[in-house]
Design a protein around this motif. Structure first.
Motif, short mmCIF file in Angstrom:
data_model
loop_
_atom_site.label_atom_id
_atom_site.label_comp_id
_atom_site.label_asym_id
_atom_site.label_seq_id
_atom_site.Cartn_x
_atom_site.Cartn_y
_atom_site.Cartn_z
N UNK A 36 2.24 -8.94 5.12
CA UNK A 36 1.12 -8.19 4.56
C UNK A 36 1.12 -6.74 5.03
N UNK A 37 1.42 -6.54 6.30
CA UNK A 37 1.50 -5.17 6.82
C UNK A 37 2.61 -4.40 6.12
N UNK A 38 3.72 -5.07 5.87
CA UNK A 38 4.85 -4.42 5.22
C UNK A 38 4.52 -4.04 3.77
N UNK A 39 3.72 -4.85 3.10
CA UNK A 39 3.30 -4.52 1.74
C UNK A 39 2.54 -3.20 1.72
N UNK A 40 1.62 -3.04 2.67
CA UNK A 40 0.84 -1.81 2.75
C UNK A 40 1.75 -0.63 3.08
N UNK A 41 2.68 -0.83 3.99
CA UNK A 41 3.61 0.24 4.36
C UNK A 41 4.47 0.65 3.16
N UNK A 42 4.89 -0.33 2.37
CA UNK A 42 5.70 -0.04 1.20
C UNK A 42 4.92 0.81 0.20
N UNK A 43 3.66 0.47 -0.01
CA UNK A 43 2.82 1.25 -0.93
C UNK A 43 2.65 2.68 -0.43
N UNK A 44 2.48 2.85 0.85
CA UNK A 44 2.33 4.19 1.42
C UNK A 44 3.61 4.99 1.30
N UNK A 45 4.75 4.32 1.40
CA UNK A 45 6.04 5.00 1.21
C UNK A 45 6.15 5.55 -0.21
N UNK A 46 5.66 4.76 -1.18
CA UNK A 46 5.75 5.15 -2.59
C UNK A 46 4.72 6.19 -2.99
N UNK A 47 3.71 6.38 -2.17
CA UNK A 47 2.55 7.20 -2.54
C UNK A 47 2.92 8.59 -3.03
N UNK A 48 3.83 9.26 -2.34
CA UNK A 48 4.17 10.63 -2.67
C UNK A 48 4.99 10.75 -3.96
N UNK A 49 5.51 9.61 -4.44
CA UNK A 49 6.35 9.64 -5.64
C UNK A 49 5.63 9.13 -6.90
N UNK A 50 4.35 8.79 -6.76
CA UNK A 50 3.62 8.25 -7.92
C UNK A 50 2.39 9.09 -8.20
N UNK A 51 1.89 8.99 -9.42
CA UNK A 51 0.71 9.75 -9.81
C UNK A 51 -0.55 9.16 -9.18
N UNK A 52 -1.61 9.94 -9.22
CA UNK A 52 -2.89 9.48 -8.68
C UNK A 52 -3.36 8.21 -9.39
#
Length: 331
Positions: A36-52
């Motif tokens: 579960x922690x890794x899922x959140x980390x993965x989303x944060x990694x993608x954050x800068x490459x995706x739209x709002x």
């Protein structure tokens, strides 16, 4: 009180699809203690490459999944993270390309191609049937090279053993090799598209398009690879579009015709699982998330239909992905 009771079935399916994608990217099984922690980390990694907008959708999906598994502390932490740092204006190439054709745009391009075709222009002769092929069937342009038209059951039966295990629709039918199958984003090596309600004019266009693609020749009549042929074809179409619509910010490409086919199918209320089977998607949510909207479609008579066997494969693959990636690990 159950927080998820107000979610519609389509919303839950959308959330499941997004979390399944995150799960695949993070590379951990659901029974891993850091899952579960890794899922959140993965989303944060993608954050800068995706739209709002995409961030908000993925965040909502993951919050739902965490709460569903009683990981409330992590869900609350994720809820507190704002959209700051996301792309305000996506810079990806796909963001600069149109995902639908207006009726005026479609007619203007067709009329220009018809004029070029009648004048014997080399690329006009080829682009006219090829654009009709993609608009009618929704195949990816790269898939043209391995597509094959079968007018009747006898033709299919003469080349494919046990064809009834692969196709149960009507005829003519178009057999297409799924371009995304090797990376797991489709439901099998091939798909079949039922053309029984397509006009004879469009059947002829499909036949002509495949003939041109199989010859793969340049203006000097030199035989070239399909990849080289398609690159020149794509550039010829781009020049034509730029000449007709020089003021357009988002550019019409051959791939736009695939998007418009999907929009037309949506407009005609074609089930998403059937659309996925027609265009070679691995699940029935891809079209709803990334492709032309039904409001831009011009659904009606003469649309293609899905092969029922392929529809079954789409549903089976999606259920398998969901069961593998979304098994709750806590009570």
């Amino acid at each position: 009180m159950n927080k998820h009771r107000t979610k519609t079935d389509s919303t839950i399916l959308d959330y499941q699809s997004r979390v399944a994608t995150l799960s695949k990217r993070c590379g951990l099984e659901a029974n891993d203690e850091n899952y579960f922690k890794k899922l959140v980390e993965q989303l944060l990694i993608e954050k800068e490459q995706i739209s709002t907008s995409t961030w908000r959708k993925k965040k909502a999906a993951l919050v739902w999944y965490l709460e569903k598994n009683n990981i409330q502390d992590l869900a609350d932490s994720l809820l507190a993270i704002t959209s700051e740092g996301t792309l305000k204006k996506p810079h990806r190439t796909s963001a600069c390309k149109k995902k639908h054709l207006t009726k005026r745009e479609e007619d203007t391009i067709r009329q220009e191609l018809e004029s070029l075709h009648d004048a014997g222009d080399f690329w006009g002769l080829q682009l006219l049937p090829i654009t009709e092929l993609i608009l009618t069937t929704g195949l990816r342009p790269i898939e043209m090279k391995a597509a094959k038209l079968y007018i009747n059951q006898q033709e299919l039966n003469s080349e494919i053993q046990d064809h009834l295990e692969h196709y149960s629709g009507n005829y003519p039918t178009l057999k297409i090799r799924n371009a995304k199958n090797t990376n797991g984003r489709s439901f099998g090596e091939f798909r079949y598209v039922d053309l029984s309600e397509v006009s004879q004019r469009n059947i002829l266009a499909i036949r002509l398009a495949l003939l041109h693609v199989n010859k793969a020749r340049t203006t000097e009549n030199d035989s070239v690879s399909f990849e080289d042929y398609y690159e020149v074809l794509r550039k010829a179409f781009s020049r034509l579009v730029n000449r007709l619509f020089s003021d357009k910010h988002k550019k019409i490409s051959l791939y736009t015709y695939r998007h418009q086919c999907i929009a037309n199918l949506k407009s005609a209320k074609t089930p998403l699982s059937h659309i996925a089977a027609i265009v070679g998607h691995g699940n029935d949510l891809t079209a709803s998330e990334h492709y032309g909207k039904g409001r831009f479609g011009r659904g009606g008579a003469g649309l293609v239909k899905a092969n029922p066997i392929d529809v079954g494969k789409v549903k089976l693959l999606f259920d398998k992905k969901v069961n593998k990636n979304l098994q709750p690990t806590q009570n």
